[in-house]
Design an enzyme around this catalytic site. Structure first.
Site: not given
Length: 219
Positions: A132, A139, A196, A199
Protein backbone atom coordinates in the site's frame (compact mmCIF):
# COMPACT_ATOMS: atom_id res chain seq x y z
CA UNK A 1 26.43 33.61 -0.15
CA UNK A 2 23.05 35.36 -0.09
CA UNK A 3 22.30 34.07 -3.59
CA UNK A 4 23.21 30.54 -2.53
CA UNK A 5 20.95 30.76 0.54
CA UNK A 6 18.08 32.02 -1.60
CA UNK A 7 18.58 29.21 -4.12
CA UNK A 8 18.68 26.64 -1.32
CA UNK A 9 15.41 28.03 0.09
CA UNK A 10 13.73 27.76 -3.32
CA UNK A 11 14.90 24.16 -3.73
CA UNK A 12 13.56 23.24 -0.29
CA UNK A 13 10.20 24.89 -0.99
CA UNK A 14 9.84 23.17 -4.35
CA UNK A 15 10.84 19.85 -2.81
CA UNK A 16 8.27 20.21 -0.02
CA UNK A 17 5.57 21.18 -2.49
CA UNK A 18 6.33 18.20 -4.71
CA UNK A 19 5.63 15.75 -1.88
CA UNK A 20 1.90 16.54 -2.09
CA UNK A 21 -0.58 15.07 -4.55
CA UNK A 22 -3.44 17.18 -5.87
CA UNK A 23 -6.84 15.60 -5.26
CA UNK A 24 -8.67 18.06 -7.51
CA UNK A 25 -10.71 16.12 -10.07
CA UNK A 26 -10.13 16.75 -13.76
CA UNK A 27 -13.20 18.21 -15.57
CA UNK A 28 -12.82 15.50 -18.22
CA UNK A 29 -11.62 11.92 -18.02
CA UNK A 30 -7.96 11.46 -18.85
CA UNK A 31 -6.39 8.65 -20.87
CA UNK A 32 -4.12 6.54 -18.65
CA UNK A 33 -2.28 5.28 -21.73
CA UNK A 34 -1.01 8.79 -22.38
CA UNK A 35 0.81 8.81 -19.03
CA UNK A 36 4.48 8.16 -19.78
CA UNK A 37 5.75 7.62 -16.23
CA UNK A 38 4.47 4.27 -14.94
CA UNK A 39 5.75 5.08 -11.45
CA UNK A 40 4.00 8.42 -11.05
CA UNK A 41 1.11 8.67 -8.56
CA UNK A 42 -2.22 9.70 -10.09
CA UNK A 43 -5.83 9.84 -8.92
CA UNK A 44 -7.94 6.94 -10.20
CA UNK A 45 -11.02 9.18 -10.30
CA UNK A 46 -9.46 11.11 -13.20
CA UNK A 47 -9.37 8.05 -15.45
CA UNK A 48 -12.71 6.32 -14.95
CA UNK A 49 -16.24 6.80 -13.64
CA UNK A 50 -16.78 3.05 -13.41
CA UNK A 51 -15.57 2.41 -9.86
CA UNK A 52 -17.33 2.69 -6.50
CA UNK A 53 -15.34 4.31 -3.69
CA UNK A 54 -15.75 3.56 0.00
CA UNK A 55 -12.42 4.69 1.39
CA UNK A 56 -12.62 3.28 4.88
CA UNK A 57 -9.60 5.02 6.41
CA UNK A 58 -11.03 8.43 5.52
CA UNK A 59 -13.77 7.58 8.05
CA UNK A 60 -13.83 5.98 11.52
CA UNK A 61 -15.60 2.96 9.97
CA UNK A 62 -12.54 0.71 10.13
CA UNK A 63 -10.78 -1.57 12.59
CA UNK A 64 -8.73 1.36 13.93
CA UNK A 65 -11.98 3.16 14.84
CA UNK A 66 -10.26 6.38 13.75
CA UNK A 67 -10.07 8.51 10.61
CA UNK A 68 -6.46 8.58 9.43
CA UNK A 69 -6.80 9.88 5.84
CA UNK A 70 -7.61 13.58 5.28
CA UNK A 71 -10.15 12.66 2.59
CA UNK A 72 -11.21 9.63 0.59
CA UNK A 73 -9.02 9.64 -2.50
CA UNK A 74 -7.58 6.70 -4.41
CA UNK A 75 -4.06 7.43 -5.60
CA UNK A 76 -2.02 4.67 -7.22
CA UNK A 77 0.97 4.39 -9.51
CA UNK A 78 0.14 4.68 -13.19
CA UNK A 79 1.07 1.06 -13.88
CA UNK A 80 -1.29 -0.12 -11.12
CA UNK A 81 -4.17 1.89 -12.53
CA UNK A 82 -3.55 0.54 -16.04
CA UNK A 83 -4.02 -3.03 -14.78
CA UNK A 84 -6.92 -2.08 -12.50
CA UNK A 85 -8.81 -0.44 -15.37
CA UNK A 86 -8.43 -3.59 -17.46
CA UNK A 87 -9.62 -5.77 -14.57
CA UNK A 88 -12.64 -3.54 -14.00
CA UNK A 89 -13.50 -3.67 -17.70
CA UNK A 90 -13.61 -7.46 -17.44
CA UNK A 91 -15.98 -7.20 -14.45
CA UNK A 92 -18.14 -4.60 -16.22
CA UNK A 93 -18.54 -6.94 -19.17
CA UNK A 94 -20.08 -9.43 -16.73
CA UNK A 95 -22.36 -6.91 -15.00
CA UNK A 96 -20.20 -6.01 -11.99
CA UNK A 97 -17.72 -3.35 -10.97
CA UNK A 98 -14.94 -2.89 -8.44
CA UNK A 99 -15.59 -1.15 -5.14
CA UNK A 100 -12.46 0.21 -3.47
CA UNK A 101 -11.77 0.35 0.26
CA UNK A 102 -8.12 1.41 0.19
CA UNK A 103 -5.42 2.36 -2.31
CA UNK A 104 -2.07 4.13 -1.84
CA UNK A 105 -1.15 4.88 1.76
CA UNK A 106 1.69 7.31 2.63
CA UNK A 107 4.26 5.86 5.02
CA UNK A 108 3.47 8.65 7.51
CA UNK A 109 -0.08 7.30 7.76
CA UNK A 110 1.31 3.77 8.08
CA UNK A 111 3.26 5.02 11.11
CA UNK A 112 0.10 6.60 12.50
CA UNK A 113 -1.79 3.32 12.09
CA UNK A 114 1.06 1.43 13.77
CA UNK A 115 0.92 3.84 16.69
CA UNK A 116 -2.80 3.10 17.13
CA UNK A 117 -2.47 -0.68 16.66
CA UNK A 118 1.20 -1.78 16.98
CA UNK A 119 0.49 -5.36 16.01
CA UNK A 120 1.86 -6.87 12.75
CA UNK A 121 -1.15 -9.20 12.60
CA UNK A 122 -3.28 -6.18 11.76
CA UNK A 123 -0.92 -3.42 10.58
CA UNK A 124 2.30 -3.73 8.57
CA UNK A 125 5.31 -2.47 10.52
CA UNK A 126 6.27 0.89 8.96
CA UNK A 127 9.97 0.01 9.31
CA UNK A 128 9.41 -2.33 6.39
CA UNK A 129 6.27 -0.81 4.92
CA UNK A 130 3.60 -2.48 2.83
CA UNK A 131 2.66 -2.60 -0.85
CA UNK A 132 0.00 0.00 0.00
CA UNK A 133 2.89 2.37 0.81
CA UNK A 134 4.30 1.70 -2.67
CA UNK A 135 1.12 2.43 -4.63
CA UNK A 136 0.80 -1.15 -5.81
CA UNK A 137 -1.96 -2.54 -3.58
CA UNK A 138 -5.73 -2.22 -3.54
CA UNK A 139 -8.36 -3.43 -1.10
CA UNK A 140 -11.52 -4.21 -3.05
CA UNK A 141 -14.79 -6.03 -3.40
CA UNK A 142 -17.42 -6.24 -6.15
CA UNK A 143 -20.87 -4.72 -6.52
CA UNK A 144 -23.64 -5.72 -8.94
CA UNK A 145 -25.53 -3.46 -11.34
CA UNK A 146 -27.64 -2.15 -8.43
CA UNK A 147 -24.57 -1.26 -6.37
CA UNK A 148 -25.09 -4.13 -3.94
CA UNK A 149 -21.93 -5.77 -2.65
CA UNK A 150 -21.42 -9.44 -3.42
CA UNK A 151 -21.38 -11.58 -0.30
CA UNK A 152 -17.74 -12.39 0.46
CA UNK A 153 -18.39 -14.02 3.83
CA UNK A 154 -16.77 -11.37 6.03
CA UNK A 155 -16.48 -7.62 6.16
CA UNK A 156 -13.41 -5.79 4.91
CA UNK A 157 -10.58 -5.90 7.47
CA UNK A 158 -11.97 -8.91 9.30
CA UNK A 159 -8.89 -10.64 10.67
CA UNK A 160 -10.20 -14.11 11.45
CA UNK A 161 -9.47 -17.27 9.50
CA UNK A 162 -12.78 -16.92 7.68
CA UNK A 163 -11.26 -14.09 5.60
CA UNK A 164 -8.63 -16.37 4.08
CA UNK A 165 -8.77 -17.58 0.50
CA UNK A 166 -7.95 -21.02 1.89
CA UNK A 167 -10.94 -21.15 4.23
CA UNK A 168 -13.57 -23.40 2.67
CA UNK A 169 -16.27 -23.70 5.36
CA UNK A 170 -18.46 -21.16 3.59
CA UNK A 171 -21.54 -21.29 1.40
CA UNK A 172 -21.22 -22.14 -2.29
CA UNK A 173 -22.24 -18.61 -3.27
CA UNK A 174 -19.54 -17.00 -1.10
CA UNK A 175 -16.85 -19.33 -2.41
CA UNK A 176 -17.91 -18.63 -5.99
CA UNK A 177 -17.90 -14.86 -5.38
CA UNK A 178 -14.38 -14.97 -3.98
CA UNK A 179 -13.23 -17.19 -6.83
CA UNK A 180 -14.77 -14.82 -9.39
CA UNK A 181 -12.98 -11.82 -7.88
CA UNK A 182 -9.67 -13.65 -7.61
CA UNK A 183 -9.68 -15.17 -11.10
CA UNK A 184 -10.27 -11.87 -12.87
CA UNK A 185 -7.70 -10.02 -10.77
CA UNK A 186 -5.07 -12.71 -11.37
CA UNK A 187 -5.76 -12.49 -15.10
CA UNK A 188 -4.91 -8.78 -15.01
CA UNK A 189 -1.47 -8.73 -13.40
CA UNK A 190 -2.48 -8.85 -9.73
CA UNK A 191 -1.62 -11.32 -6.99
CA UNK A 192 -3.91 -12.28 -4.12
CA UNK A 193 -3.01 -12.16 -0.43
CA UNK A 194 -3.84 -15.49 1.24
CA UNK A 195 -5.26 -14.21 4.53
CA UNK A 196 -7.35 -11.33 3.11
CA UNK A 197 -9.86 -11.96 0.31
CA UNK A 198 -10.05 -8.19 -0.41
CA UNK A 199 -6.31 -7.46 -0.82
CA UNK A 200 -4.54 -7.53 -4.19
CA UNK A 201 -0.97 -6.53 -5.09
CA UNK A 202 0.22 -5.59 -8.55
CA UNK A 203 2.70 -8.24 -9.70
CA UNK A 204 6.33 -7.25 -9.05
CA UNK A 205 5.29 -4.11 -7.13
CA UNK A 206 7.16 -5.25 -4.01
CA UNK A 207 10.38 -3.99 -5.63
CA UNK A 208 9.07 -0.41 -5.79
CA UNK A 209 10.05 2.25 -3.28
CA UNK A 210 7.98 3.14 -0.23
CA UNK A 211 6.55 6.64 -0.69
CA UNK A 212 5.38 9.41 1.60
CA UNK A 213 3.51 11.57 -0.90
CA UNK A 214 0.44 12.87 0.92
CA UNK A 215 -2.50 14.46 -0.86
CA UNK A 216 -4.11 17.83 -0.63
CA UNK A 217 -7.87 17.51 -0.44
CA UNK A 218 -10.10 19.30 -2.90
CA UNK A 219 -11.93 22.24 -1.31
Amino acid sequence: MKNFSFLLMVIVLVSCKSTYLDAKKSPVLLDINKETDDYAFVNLKNYSNDFVFDMKYATPDNFLKEKVYPCGECFLRVKTIKSLLEANKAFLDKGYKIKLYDCYRPIAIQKQMWKIVPNPTYVANPKKGSIHNKGGAVDITLVDSLGIELNMGTKFDFFGEEASHNYSNLSKDILENRKFLKEIMLQHNFKSFDSEWWHYNLTNSSADKVSNQKWRCED
